[in-house]
Write an enzyme that holds these catalytic residues in place. Structure first.
Site, PDB file in Angstrom:
ATOM      1  N   PHE A 209     -38.684  10.012 -11.425  1.00 50.33           N
ATOM      2  CA  PHE A 209     -38.743  11.459 -11.678  1.00 50.33           C
ATOM      3  C   PHE A 209     -40.047  12.102 -11.228  1.00 50.33           C
ATOM      4  CE2 PHE A 209     -36.349   9.317 -15.107  1.00 50.33           C
ATOM      5  CZ  PHE A 209     -35.074   9.678 -14.714  1.00 50.33           C
TER       6      PHE A 209
ATOM      7  N   THR B  17     -38.381  10.880  -3.604  1.00 49.41           N
ATOM      8  CA  THR B  17     -37.294  11.123  -2.648  1.00 49.41           C
ATOM      9  C   THR B  17     -37.327  12.559  -2.151  1.00 49.41           C
ATOM     10  OG1 THR B  17     -35.940   9.397  -3.658  1.00 49.41           O
ATOM     11  CG2 THR B  17     -34.783  11.046  -2.317  1.00 49.41           C
TER      12      THR B  17
ATOM     13  N   ASP C  12     -35.884   4.924   1.970  1.00 46.43           N
ATOM     14  CA  ASP C  12     -35.933   5.279   0.548  1.00 46.43           C
ATOM     15  C   ASP C  12     -35.666   4.048  -0.310  1.00 46.43           C
ATOM     16  OD1 ASP C  12     -36.317   7.125  -1.521  1.00 46.43           O
ATOM     17  OD2 ASP C  12     -34.169   7.538  -1.701  1.00 46.43           O
ATOM     18  N   GLU C  13     -36.138   4.080  -1.556  1.00 55.65           N
ATOM     19  CA  GLU C  13     -35.946   2.997  -2.522  1.00 55.65           C
ATOM     20  C   GLU C  13     -36.389   1.653  -1.951  1.00 55.65           C
ATOM     21  OE1 GLU C  13     -35.470   3.787  -5.497  1.00 55.65           O
ATOM     22  OE2 GLU C  13     -34.341   5.668  -5.498  1.00 55.65           O
TER      23      GLU C  13
ATOM     24  N   CYS D 217     -44.868  13.366 -18.584  1.00 57.07           N
ATOM     25  CA  CYS D 217     -44.465  12.554 -19.733  1.00 57.07           C
ATOM     26  C   CYS D 217     -43.547  13.376 -20.641  1.00 57.07           C
ATOM     27  CB  CYS D 217     -45.692  12.077 -20.500  1.00 57.07           C
ATOM     28  SG  CYS D 217     -45.287  11.054 -21.940  1.00 57.07           S
TER      29      CYS D 217
ATOM     30  N   TYR E 177     -33.738   5.887 -18.244  1.00 53.46           N
ATOM     31  CA  TYR E 177     -35.173   5.926 -17.993  1.00 53.46           C
ATOM     32  C   TYR E 177     -35.753   7.286 -18.336  1.00 53.46           C
ATOM     33  CZ  TYR E 177     -34.306   1.745 -15.215  1.00 53.46           C
ATOM     34  OH  TYR E 177     -33.930   0.488 -14.803  1.00 53.46           O
TER      35      TYR E 177
END
Length: 190
Positions: A23, A27, A92-93, A149, A177
């Site tokens: 987050f 990406t 990506d990833e 956060c 998550y």
């Protein structure tokens, strides 16, 4: 396999790594850079690991729903075969790719290709994730992004897993998550 830098046709390639927690916008930033390269009329190829089907099988998709078409791959060696006569390669990833990815990125850069890689730098245990530490070591440019956060509002660089599942790879979103700062990640602030 070593490729002579002179075969790059005079162009200088490099490796850019975009990293951070879940987050944090990795990406989204990758897509932004790739779209800018296309605006500049550069030939771009984009790859992602076949395992990542959370939003779409072929597109890489950010949490804000930006998207760009990509080629899902089983292993990083396929990138060398598919990235012919390109100016820019997006990946990506990266944390989900095999151990050959850092060498593949080196090979591409030696060919004169700009390589932009995005991935999680740490897993849910706060440990270096997959090939990311090796990519960070080889990178010419590094961008570390932060989320916010969800517990205290400070910058977050940890991906806190809400599930008790202990597998390193567990694909999920806000259902599994949440981004947390160091304090809230380790102290378990509820």
């Amino acid at each position: 396999m070593f490729i002579e830098p002179s075969l790059a046709g005079g162009r200088r390639g490099w490796i850019e790594v975009i990293c951070g927690s879940m987050f944090s916008g990795k990406t989204e930033e990758l897509i932004r850079r790739l779209k800018r390269a296309r605006i500049a009329n550069l030939k771009v190829e984009i790859f992602k690991p076949m395992i990542d089907t959370r939003y779409d099988v072929q597109h890489i998709v950010s949490h804000d729903e930006s998207r760009i078409i990509s080629t899902p791959l089983e292993n990083s060696q396929q990138i060398l075969l598919l990235a012919q006569e390109v100016d820019v390669v997006g990946i990506d990833e990266a944390q989900f790719f095999d151990g050959e990815l850092p060498e593949v990125c080196d090979q591409l850069a030696l060919r004169g290709i700009r390589v932009i890689v995005a991935g999680l730098d740490m897993d849910f245990l706060g440990k270096p994730f997959g090939q990311m530490p090796f990519l960070l070591a080889k990178a010419d440019y590094i961008t570390k992004l932060h989320a916010i956060c969800v517990k205290c509002g400070n910058i977050a660089n940890y991906s806190y897993r809400k599930s008790k599942d202990s597998h390193t790879v567990l694909l999920g979103e806000t259902d599994l998550y949440e981004p947390r700062c160091r304090h809230c990640y380790y102290e378990g602030v509820e």
